[in-house]
Scaffold this motif. Structure first.
Motif, PDB file in Angstrom:
ATOM      1  N   ALA A 182       2.476   3.911   2.331  1.00  0.00           N
ATOM      2  CA  ALA A 182       3.201   4.495   1.209  1.00  0.00           C
ATOM      3  C   ALA A 182       2.865   3.757  -0.077  1.00  0.00           C
ATOM      4  CB  ALA A 182       4.705   4.452   1.465  1.00  0.00           C
ATOM      5  N   ALA A 183       2.812   4.493  -1.177  1.00  0.00           N
ATOM      6  CA  ALA A 183       2.504   3.899  -2.478  1.00  0.00           C
ATOM      7  C   ALA A 183       3.674   3.064  -2.975  1.00  0.00           C
ATOM      8  CB  ALA A 183       2.177   4.983  -3.493  1.00  0.00           C
ATOM      9  N   GLY A 184       3.339   1.975  -3.671  1.00  0.00           N
ATOM     10  CA  GLY A 184       4.349   1.179  -4.350  1.00  0.00           C
ATOM     11  C   GLY A 184       5.187   0.293  -3.467  1.00  0.00           C
ATOM     12  N   GLU A 185       4.852   0.181  -2.202  1.00  0.00           N
ATOM     13  CA  GLU A 185       5.615  -0.667  -1.298  1.00  0.00           C
ATOM     14  C   GLU A 185       4.697  -1.708  -0.669  1.00  0.00           C
ATOM     15  OE1 GLU A 185       7.476   1.714   1.648  1.00  0.00           O
ATOM     16  OE2 GLU A 185       8.487   3.029   0.204  1.00  0.00           O
TER      17      GLU A 185
ATOM     18  N   SER B 253       0.260   7.577   0.439  1.00  0.00           N
ATOM     19  CA  SER B 253       1.062   8.758   0.127  1.00  0.00           C
ATOM     20  C   SER B 253       1.968   8.499  -1.074  1.00  0.00           C
ATOM     21  CB  SER B 253       1.898   9.154   1.341  1.00  0.00           C
ATOM     22  OG  SER B 253       2.791   8.112   1.695  1.00  0.00           O
ATOM     23  N   GLY B 254       2.317   9.586  -1.760  1.00  0.00           N
ATOM     24  CA  GLY B 254       3.156   9.501  -2.939  1.00  0.00           C
ATOM     25  C   GLY B 254       2.678  10.484  -3.990  1.00  0.00           C
ATOM     26  N   THR B 255       3.206  10.382  -5.200  1.00  0.00           N
ATOM     27  CA  THR B 255       2.812  11.274  -6.286  1.00  0.00           C
ATOM     28  C   THR B 255       1.458  10.863  -6.835  1.00  0.00           C
ATOM     29  OG1 THR B 255       5.113  11.655  -6.902  1.00  0.00           O
ATOM     30  CG2 THR B 255       3.438  12.180  -8.542  1.00  0.00           C
ATOM     31  N   TYR B 256       0.543  11.786  -6.871  1.00  0.00           N
ATOM     32  CA  TYR B 256      -0.834  11.506  -7.259  1.00  0.00           C
ATOM     33  C   TYR B 256      -1.011  11.629  -8.769  1.00  0.00           C
ATOM     34  CZ  TYR B 256      -5.822  12.650  -7.771  1.00  0.00           C
ATOM     35  OH  TYR B 256      -7.131  12.702  -8.169  1.00  0.00           O
TER      36      TYR B 256
ATOM     37  N   PRO C 265       2.851  15.868  -5.398  1.00  0.00           N
ATOM     38  CA  PRO C 265       2.866  14.718  -4.521  1.00  0.00           C
ATOM     39  C   PRO C 265       1.788  14.813  -3.472  1.00  0.00           C
ATOM     40  CG  PRO C 265       4.729  16.153  -4.054  1.00  0.00           C
ATOM     41  CD  PRO C 265       4.000  16.740  -5.213  1.00  0.00           C
TER      42      PRO C 265
ATOM     43  N   ALA D 135      -0.626   6.488  -5.439  1.00  0.00           N
ATOM     44  CA  ALA D 135      -1.009   7.341  -4.319  1.00  0.00           C
ATOM     45  C   ALA D 135      -2.442   7.812  -4.472  1.00  0.00           C
ATOM     46  CB  ALA D 135      -0.069   8.545  -4.241  1.00  0.00           C
TER      47      ALA D 135
END
Length: 340
Positions: free
Chosen positions: A99-102, A191-194, A30, A163
């Motif tokens: 944040a990623a995906g939001e 941020s998040g899983t890369y 992550p 991310a």
């Protein structure tokens, strides 16, 4: 305007006008609030808006190009977006990490030499300011339409699906007499899983949302070249493209490795008596150096803006485009449209 590895290395540097600029590591896991490469996406409609690495040789090709403007005789033109400050103006991100995906709000401003927020701009291509967000691996692209508050603060929203490290570009011309058009760039961390994604290989067609876009022409280092993009749907040429940002297409070019921003100019405009509404939209562009570039064509048809993405190698024959990556198509299905 579109595998889990962990980041183990990260470089942070304090930027003069906003929080922090972020570098991307290269291992597993992550990411924190400052890692990069992501998966690509389309042009996205902003509901709050007003109106939507490669190898080291590419990186080396980009080094030394900075700022914007015409080059001296015999020299390659300068590229934009590599500097956070230029010409007495600075791009200040209030939200340098998300944040990623939001779906999240992005807030920023342009500061003058006295640190005051700029509140007056010249309109170019129907907007006071053009705002682009792209991932460092050039697989996520967002062309957003922020709105400006009276105090000079710009706001928009975006859903960045992956991310990693991103670059935010503000393309504008202050209303101040004698001011030049500028493109400033600032780092944005998601941020998040890369999940690193390779840059798609060159190809001459891109599929997006049931449309096929064909690219002809090429980028030439230090010389103006023509890029011709033809739009078709279900095998039939589209001859009723709708105007978007004062043209039948809007093209952004970014150099792989450093994300240098190229200024691309369309030929003709709707209503000039000579420019047809498709199927072909043509542009002139000059590559500041040899290397690999990613082209993003935004076009509007049936009331929706779509983005076709191409990979192009300047200085290596004719241009060639890439088909949209699967992540692009998934995002296109979810995105409500386009935002600048």
């Amino acid at each position: 305007m579109n595998t889990g590895l962990k980041i183990t290395a990260f470089a942070g540097a304090v930027a003069a006008t906003f929080g922090a600029a972020y570098g991307v590591g290269t291992a597993v896991g992550p990411t924190g609030a400052d890692q990069r490469p992501a998966a690509q996406a389309p042009h996205e409609q902003d509901p709050a808006g007003g109106g939507g690495h490669e190898a080291a040789d590419d990186r080396a090709a980009g080094e030394g190009a900075a700022g914007k403007g015409a080059a001296s005789e015999g020299a390659a033109p300068a590229a934009g977006g590599l500097q956070i400050s230029e010409g007495g103006y600075t791009l200040a991100l209030d939200t340098p990490r998300v944040a990623a995906g939001e779906r999240t709000r992005l807030s920023f401003s342009v500061l003058d030499g006295n640190g005051r927020k700029v509140t007056a701009y010249q309109r170019e291509h129907e907007k006071e300011l053009h705002f682009i967000v792209a991932s460092r691996d050039l697989t996520v692209y967002r062309h957003l339409h922020p709105t400006r508050a009276a105090d000079g603060t710009w706001n928009t929203t975006a859903d960045l699906p992956a991310a990693g490290g991103y670059r935010a570009f503000a393309d504008f011309k202050p209303a101040k007499k004698g001011a030049e058009a500028l493109t400033l760039g600032a780092d944005l961390a998601v941020s998040g899983t890369y999940n690193p994604t390779a840059l798609p290989a060159p190809a001459r067609t891109a599929q997006v949302d049931g449309y096929e876009v064909t690219l002809a022409g090429g980028l030439k280092p230090g010389k103006s070249g023509e890029l011709r993009l033809s739009v078709a749907k279900n095998g039939r040429p589209v001859t009723n493209l709708q105007p978007y940002l004062g043209a039948y297409g809007h093209l952004v070019a970014l150099r792989s490795g450093d994300l240098a921003y190229l200024h691309v100019h369309p030929h003709g405009e709707p209503g000039d008596g000579a420019t047809k509404p498709g199927p072909e939209v043509s542009f002139s562009a000059t590559a500041p150096s040899p290397g690999t570039y990613r082209l993003f064509l935004d076009f509007q048809h049936d009331g929706k803006v779509r983005t076709a993405a191409f990979t192009v190698r300047a200085g290596q024959g004719d241009a060639a485009g890439s088909t949209a990556a699967p992540a692009d198509r998934r995002e296109e299905e979810k995105a409500p449209g386009h935002g600048h």
